[in-house]
Design an enzyme around this catalytic site. Structure first.
Site, PDB file in Angstrom:
ATOM      1  N   LYS A  13       0.817  -1.220   0.000  1.00 38.51           N
ATOM      2  CA  LYS A  13       0.000   0.000   0.000  1.00 38.51           C
ATOM      3  C   LYS A  13       0.851   1.271   0.000  1.00 38.51           C
ATOM      4  CE  LYS A  13      -0.949  -0.442   4.975  1.00 38.51           C
ATOM      5  NZ  LYS A  13      -0.232  -1.734   5.130  1.00 38.51           N
ATOM      6  N   ARG A  88      -6.652   3.050  11.515  1.00 36.08           N
ATOM      7  CA  ARG A  88      -6.249   1.663  11.731  1.00 36.08           C
ATOM      8  C   ARG A  88      -7.325   0.856  12.456  1.00 36.08           C
ATOM      9  NH1 ARG A  88      -0.941   0.376  10.798  1.00 36.08           N
ATOM     10  NH2 ARG A  88       0.543   2.088  10.602  1.00 36.08           N
ATOM     11  N   ARG A 123      12.531 -11.673   2.269  1.00 28.58           N
ATOM     12  CA  ARG A 123      13.375 -10.485   2.117  1.00 28.58           C
ATOM     13  C   ARG A 123      14.682 -10.649   2.884  1.00 28.58           C
ATOM     14  NH1 ARG A 123       8.862  -5.717   2.785  1.00 28.58           N
ATOM     15  NH2 ARG A 123       8.915  -6.442   4.948  1.00 28.58           N
ATOM     16  N   ARG A 156      15.604  -9.325   8.629  1.00 30.05           N
ATOM     17  CA  ARG A 156      15.226  -8.382   9.686  1.00 30.05           C
ATOM     18  C   ARG A 156      14.228  -9.029  10.638  1.00 30.05           C
ATOM     19  NH1 ARG A 156      12.749  -3.154   7.363  1.00 30.05           N
ATOM     20  NH2 ARG A 156      11.264  -4.740   6.712  1.00 30.05           N
ATOM     21  N   ARG A 167       1.835  -9.815  13.047  1.00 28.44           N
ATOM     22  CA  ARG A 167       1.358  -8.570  12.438  1.00 28.44           C
ATOM     23  C   ARG A 167       0.072  -8.811  11.644  1.00 28.44           C
ATOM     24  NH1 ARG A 167       5.985  -5.741   9.151  1.00 28.44           N
ATOM     25  NH2 ARG A 167       4.458  -4.058   9.107  1.00 28.44           N
TER      26      ARG A 167
END
Length: 213
Positions: A13, A88, A123, A156, A167
């Site tokens: 997004k 949110r 990633r 990470r 999350r």
């Protein structure tokens, strides 16, 4: 045009918001960015936020909405804006409505949890120069080694599988109910976010063109 862009963590997004900002000629308003700017500039709500942060407290909804209202009063928002990262929660959406902040459309970039996990857990970041890679979509020439500086590639904390899943759980519990909220208002535009970057942008623009704004 006044828009909200939504999607799960890793849905893209933020990237789409920046592309739309350039194409539509309206600013992207990111919660994190405006919070930092308000604190830096010492605005009335920024000073309140700074006190909360320095005390180790979470910045409350009323402060977030207050900072957003300050930002929307700037001249560059006169012809519209894109909200990224706010609201949110349903509580924040109700507060925006109470403050008279209305939007024309809410874009939901729809990506499955499985695709999100694949994107984020794959990633890798160079410990030397911070270059980024992806084990499936943009792998280095030598596994675990940066093409640019030869540094070691690491994952990470935010991209660890357990962190990504947590999350996503928070997103489904706190933010996803907003989709029904805006669908009832007839403002929700769902877009397939599992296409290429360019195809997703094209789908968003096509959906916006159908609006009579």
């Amino acid at each position: 045009m006044k828009l909200i862009i939504m999607g799960a963590p890793g849905a893209g997004k933020g990237t789409q918001a920046e592309i739309l900002s350039e194409k539509l000629g309206i600013p992207t308003i990111s919660t994190g960015n405006i919070l930092r700017a308000a604190v830096r500039d010492g605005t009335p709500v920024g000073r309140k936020a700074k006190a909360l942060i320095e005390a180790g407290s979470l910045v409350s909804d009323d402060v977030i909405i207050g900072i957003l209202n300050e930002r929307l009063g700037h001249e560059d928002c006169a012809n519209g804006y894109i909200l990224d990262g706010v609201p949110r929660t349903l509580a924040q959406a109700d507060m925006l409505h109470a403050e008279g902040v209305e939007v024309d459309a809410v874009i939901d970039i729809d990506v499955s949890d499985e695709a999100i996990e694949k994107r984020m857990t794959g990633r890798r970041t160079c410990s030397g120069c911070s270059a980024t890679y992806h084990v499936a979509f943009n792998p280095p020439a030598t596994e675990g080694v940066c093409d640019h500086c030869g540094g070691r590639l690491t994952i990470r904390k935010d991209d660890l599988p357990e962190t990504v899943r947590h999350r996503l759980e928070v997103y489904h519990a706190e933010t996803e109910p907003l989709l029904d909220y805006y669908e009832r208002e007839g403002k929700l535009l769902r877009v397939n976010g599992e296409q290429s970057l360019e195809a997703t942008t094209a789908s968003i623009l096509a959906a916006l063109e159908e609006l009579e704004i």
